[in-house]
Motif scaffolding. Structure first.
Motif, PDB file in Angstrom:
ATOM      1  N   LEU A  42      -3.931   2.649   4.710  1.00 41.56           N
ATOM      2  CA  LEU A  42      -2.646   2.231   5.259  1.00 41.56           C
ATOM      3  C   LEU A  42      -2.671   2.282   6.784  1.00 41.56           C
ATOM      4  O   LEU A  42      -2.185   1.371   7.454  1.00 41.56           O
ATOM      5  CB  LEU A  42      -1.522   3.114   4.693  1.00 41.56           C
ATOM      6  N   LYS A  43      -3.277   3.349   7.313  1.00 38.23           N
ATOM      7  CA  LYS A  43      -3.382   3.476   8.783  1.00 38.23           C
ATOM      8  C   LYS A  43      -4.163   2.306   9.369  1.00 38.23           C
ATOM      9  O   LYS A  43      -3.757   1.734  10.382  1.00 38.23           O
ATOM     10  CB  LYS A  43      -4.078   4.801   9.156  1.00 38.23           C
ATOM     11  N   VAL A  44      -5.284   1.956   8.698  1.00 46.38           N
ATOM     12  CA  VAL A  44      -6.086   0.811   9.154  1.00 46.38           C
ATOM     13  C   VAL A  44      -5.253  -0.458   9.082  1.00 46.38           C
ATOM     14  O   VAL A  44      -5.248  -1.298   9.982  1.00 46.38           O
ATOM     15  CB  VAL A  44      -7.376   0.645   8.300  1.00 46.38           C
ATOM     16  N   SER A  45      -4.473  -0.572   7.980  1.00 50.12           N
ATOM     17  CA  SER A  45      -3.680  -1.783   7.712  1.00 50.12           C
ATOM     18  C   SER A  45      -2.643  -2.006   8.809  1.00 50.12           C
ATOM     19  O   SER A  45      -2.412  -3.150   9.217  1.00 50.12           O
ATOM     20  CB  SER A  45      -3.010  -1.649   6.342  1.00 50.12           C
ATOM     21  N   ILE A  46      -1.993  -0.935   9.260  1.00 49.26           N
ATOM     22  CA  ILE A  46      -0.920  -1.146  10.244  1.00 49.26           C
ATOM     23  C   ILE A  46      -1.418  -1.041  11.682  1.00 49.26           C
ATOM     24  O   ILE A  46      -0.675  -1.331  12.601  1.00 49.26           O
ATOM     25  CB  ILE A  46       0.290  -0.196  10.002  1.00 49.26           C
ATOM     26  N   SER A  47      -2.678  -0.649  11.870  1.00 50.51           N
ATOM     27  CA  SER A  47      -3.170  -0.527  13.243  1.00 50.51           C
ATOM     28  C   SER A  47      -3.622  -1.885  13.793  1.00 50.51           C
ATOM     29  O   SER A  47      -3.823  -2.814  13.040  1.00 50.51           O
ATOM     30  CB  SER A  47      -4.336   0.454  13.317  1.00 50.51           C
ATOM     31  N   ILE A  62       0.855  -1.193   0.000  1.00 56.48           N
ATOM     32  CA  ILE A  62       0.000   0.000   0.000  1.00 56.48           C
ATOM     33  C   ILE A  62       0.894   1.248   0.000  1.00 56.48           C
ATOM     34  O   ILE A  62       0.650   2.206  -0.741  1.00 56.48           O
ATOM     35  CB  ILE A  62      -0.953   0.002   1.220  1.00 56.48           C
ATOM     36  N   GLN A  63       1.948   1.216   0.813  1.00 53.78           N
ATOM     37  CA  GLN A  63       2.905   2.336   0.854  1.00 53.78           C
ATOM     38  C   GLN A  63       3.507   2.562  -0.530  1.00 53.78           C
ATOM     39  O   GLN A  63       3.661   3.703  -0.980  1.00 53.78           O
ATOM     40  CB  GLN A  63       4.015   2.024   1.877  1.00 53.78           C
ATOM     41  N   ASP A  64       3.773   1.450  -1.229  1.00 50.69           N
ATOM     42  CA  ASP A  64       4.355   1.545  -2.564  1.00 50.69           C
ATOM     43  C   ASP A  64       3.383   2.216  -3.539  1.00 50.69           C
ATOM     44  O   ASP A  64       3.789   3.016  -4.389  1.00 50.69           O
ATOM     45  CB  ASP A  64       4.710   0.129  -3.051  1.00 50.69           C
ATOM     46  N   MET A  65       2.066   1.901  -3.412  1.00 52.25           N
ATOM     47  CA  MET A  65       1.066   2.556  -4.274  1.00 52.25           C
ATOM     48  C   MET A  65       1.060   4.064  -4.018  1.00 52.25           C
ATOM     49  O   MET A  65       0.965   4.870  -4.955  1.00 52.25           O
ATOM     50  CB  MET A  65      -0.344   2.009  -3.963  1.00 52.25           C
ATOM     51  N   ILE A  66       1.179   4.434  -2.741  1.00 49.22           N
ATOM     52  CA  ILE A  66       1.171   5.859  -2.376  1.00 49.22           C
ATOM     53  C   ILE A  66       2.413   6.546  -2.953  1.00 49.22           C
ATOM     54  O   ILE A  66       2.312   7.608  -3.565  1.00 49.22           O
ATOM     55  CB  ILE A  66       1.128   6.014  -0.834  1.00 49.22           C
ATOM     56  N   ASP A  67       3.572   5.883  -2.805  1.00 51.09           N
ATOM     57  CA  ASP A  67       4.828   6.494  -3.244  1.00 51.09           C
ATOM     58  C   ASP A  67       4.951   6.535  -4.764  1.00 51.09           C
ATOM     59  O   ASP A  67       5.466   7.501  -5.324  1.00 51.09           O
ATOM     60  CB  ASP A  67       6.028   5.703  -2.678  1.00 51.09           C
ATOM     61  N   THR A  68       4.478   5.478  -5.437  1.00 47.87           N
ATOM     62  CA  THR A  68       4.690   5.375  -6.881  1.00 47.87           C
ATOM     63  C   THR A  68       3.672   6.191  -7.669  1.00 47.87           C
ATOM     64  O   THR A  68       4.034   7.067  -8.453  1.00 47.87           O
ATOM     65  CB  THR A  68       4.618   3.893  -7.329  1.00 47.87           C
ATOM     66  N   ASP A  69       2.392   5.878  -7.481  1.00 49.76           N
ATOM     67  CA  ASP A  69       1.356   6.546  -8.295  1.00 49.76           C
ATOM     68  C   ASP A  69       0.621   7.641  -7.526  1.00 49.76           C
ATOM     69  O   ASP A  69       0.009   8.518  -8.124  1.00 49.76           O
ATOM     70  CB  ASP A  69       0.314   5.523  -8.783  1.00 49.76           C
ATOM     71  N   GLY A  70       0.612   7.541  -6.213  1.00 49.44           N
ATOM     72  CA  GLY A  70      -0.130   8.499  -5.403  1.00 49.44           C
ATOM     73  C   GLY A  70      -1.638   8.353  -5.566  1.00 49.44           C
ATOM     74  O   GLY A  70      -2.418   9.219  -5.150  1.00 49.44           O
ATOM     75  N   LYS A  71      -2.062   7.270  -6.187  1.00 49.52           N
ATOM     76  CA  LYS A  71      -3.498   6.999  -6.336  1.00 49.52           C
ATOM     77  C   LYS A  71      -3.666   5.535  -6.771  1.00 49.52           C
ATOM     78  O   LYS A  71      -2.677   4.857  -7.088  1.00 49.52           O
ATOM     79  CB  LYS A  71      -4.130   7.925  -7.371  1.00 49.52           C
ATOM     80  N   ASP A  86      -7.062   8.693   0.452  1.00 50.31           N
ATOM     81  CA  ASP A  86      -7.821   7.442   0.668  1.00 50.31           C
ATOM     82  C   ASP A  86      -6.863   6.300   1.008  1.00 50.31           C
ATOM     83  O   ASP A  86      -7.101   5.513   1.926  1.00 50.31           O
ATOM     84  CB  ASP A  86      -8.605   7.042  -0.600  1.00 50.31           C
ATOM     85  N   LEU A  87      -5.762   6.247   0.220  1.00 49.81           N
ATOM     86  CA  LEU A  87      -4.801   5.152   0.428  1.00 49.81           C
ATOM     87  C   LEU A  87      -4.102   5.294   1.783  1.00 49.81           C
ATOM     88  O   LEU A  87      -3.854   4.304   2.471  1.00 49.81           O
ATOM     89  CB  LEU A  87      -3.773   5.136  -0.709  1.00 49.81           C
ATOM     90  N   GLU A  88      -3.819   6.544   2.162  1.00 45.87           N
ATOM     91  CA  GLU A  88      -3.157   6.759   3.469  1.00 45.87           C
ATOM     92  C   GLU A  88      -4.088   6.341   4.607  1.00 45.87           C
ATOM     93  O   GLU A  88      -3.624   5.774   5.610  1.00 45.87           O
ATOM     94  CB  GLU A  88      -2.735   8.225   3.598  1.00 45.87           C
ATOM     95  N   THR A  89      -5.388   6.605   4.446  1.00 45.85           N
ATOM     96  CA  THR A  89      -6.356   6.171   5.461  1.00 45.85           C
ATOM     97  C   THR A  89      -6.350   4.640   5.568  1.00 45.85           C
ATOM     98  O   THR A  89      -6.342   4.086   6.669  1.00 45.85           O
ATOM     99  CB  THR A  89      -7.778   6.662   5.080  1.00 45.85           C
TER     100      THR A  89
END
Ligand code: ZN
Length: 293
Positions: free
Chosen positions: A288-293, A256-265, A283-286
Motif C-alpha cells: 500500500l505504501k508503494v502504491s500511494i508513494s 488494497i486498503q480494503d483487503m487490509i481492513d476486511t481480511d487482514g491478509k 506485506d499488504l501495508e508495505t
C-alpha cells in the motif's frame, strides 16, 4: 535422460517430423498436482502434444490448449512455447476411469467426446489465432491430428503416450507428430502409412527407454530423416511472487486498503503449478505504501 525434443525433415523435405520424451516434465506436474493415473495419462498426452505444437512456433510465440469433453477429468489446460517450456493442469487430478473393451484404462470416457478442443496462438499480432474443433476421439492423439488437419490444413499423424507405475510415478512419457507438406508424392504417403500401421504403439516404444531420435528412425526409417534441431523440454510456470505483487499494485490503493481492513491478509493461487502466495497484513501495508508513494 533429460527431456528433449527433436525436429527433423524426411523423405526429401516432403515430411516434417517431431518427437519428444517428456517423462521428467510430466513427473514434475504429477507431483505438483498430486495426480492419479488417469489425470497423468490425459495431461501427459496433452502436454506432450502441446510441447510439440509449441516447437512449431518461433521466438517469443506461445500457445494455449483448452479441452473439455464433458468427462470426469474436466477441463484440460496446457500452455507451451517455442523454447520447449510447458505447463498444464486438469480440473480433476483424481479422476477415475474404468476399463474399456480392450482391457485398457478408458481414457476416452474420462476425457469425454462432447466438447471442443481449442488452440489459441499468441504470435505477436494484435489478435491471437484461435483454432477450434469438436473433440472426435477423447484419446488426445487423434484429437490433435484432427485439429491439425481441420484447423491448420496439415495432414498429420500424432502419437502420444504415458506409462504410469503402480505407485503413480511416471515410468515414461513421450510422443511424435509427423506432417506431410501439400503435394507429398503418393508413394511417400503410402510408405509412411504402411510404417505407421506396422510399427509398435508409442506407449510400447517409450517403455523401452527410447530416445526422440530413435522414435523418428522407427517411424520413418533411419536413411530418410535429417534432424536439424534439438531443444530441451521442461516444466516452467511464469508465476512468481513479483508478478502477484505487481498485480496487487495494479489495484486502486482503496482496494488494497480494503483487503487490509476486511481480511487482514491475501492469498493468490496459481492453477498451473499449484503454488500459493500468501500476503500478511504487514506485506499488504508495505505494498500500500508503494502504491500511494
Ligand atoms: Zn504458477
Amino acid at each position: 535422460m533429460k527431456d528433449y525434443l527433436v525436429k527433423a525433415i524426411a523423405h526429401n523435405k516432403q515430411v516434417r517430423a517431431y518427437a519428444a520424451i517428456t517423462t521428467e516434465t510430466i513427473e514434475e506436474v504429477r507431483c505438483r498436482h498430486n495426480m492419479l493415473t488417469v489425470a497423468s495419462v490425459v495431461l501427459g498426452r496433452s502436454m506432450t502434444a502441446g510441447v510439440i505444437l509449441g516447437a512449431m512456433l518461433k521466438g517469443e510465440e506461445k500457445l494455449t490448449i483448452k479441452m473439455n469433453g464433458g468427462g470426469s477429468i474436466g477441463t484440460i489446460l496446457v500452455d507451451a512455447n517455442a523454447k520447449g517450456e510447458v505447463r498444464g493442469y486438469v480440473s480433476n487430478p483424481h479422476a477415475y476411469a474404468g476399463l474399456n473393451q480392450q482391457g485398457l484404462l478408458d481414457i476416452k470416457s474420462a476425457v469425454g467426446t462432447n466438447g471442443i478442443l481449442s488452440v489459441t496462438k499468441d504470435i505477436g499480432l494484435n489478435h491471437p489465432f484461435i483454432g477450434q474443433i469438436p473433440i472426435v476421439s477423447g484419446e488426445i492423439g487423434e484429437d490433435f491430428a484432427s485439429y491439425l488437419l481441420h484447423s491448420e490444413q496439415v495432414a498429420s499423424s500424432v502419437g502420444v503416450g504415458v506409462l504410469v507405475n503402480p505407485d503413480f510415478t511416471i515410468q515414461a512419457s513421450g510422443g511424435f507428430i509427423i506432417q506431410l507438406i501439400p503435394n507429398t508424392e503418393e508413394k511417400t504417403i503410402r510408405l509412411i502409412e504402411e510404417r505407421l500401421q506396422t510399427m509398435p504403439s508409442i506407449s510400447s516404444m517409450i517403455g523401452q527407454s527410447i530416445t526422440p531420435e530413435q522414435i523418428l528412425k522407427q517411424l520413418l526409417g533411419e536413411e530418410n530423416i535429417s534432424i536439424f534441431e534439438t531443444i530441451p523440454v521442461q516444466f516452467r510456470c511464469e508465476c512468481s511472487r513479483d508478478r502477484i505483487s505487481n498485480a496487487i499494485l495494479s489495484l486502486e490503493s482503496e482496494e488494497i486498503q480494503d483487503m487490509i481492513d476486511t481480511d487482514g491478509k491475501a492469498e493468490a493461487h496459481c492453477h498451473f503449478c499449484n503454488e500459493s502466495y500468501y500476503y500478511s497484513k504487514e506485506d499488504l501495508e508495505t505494498l500500500l505504501k508503494v502504491s500511494i508513494s
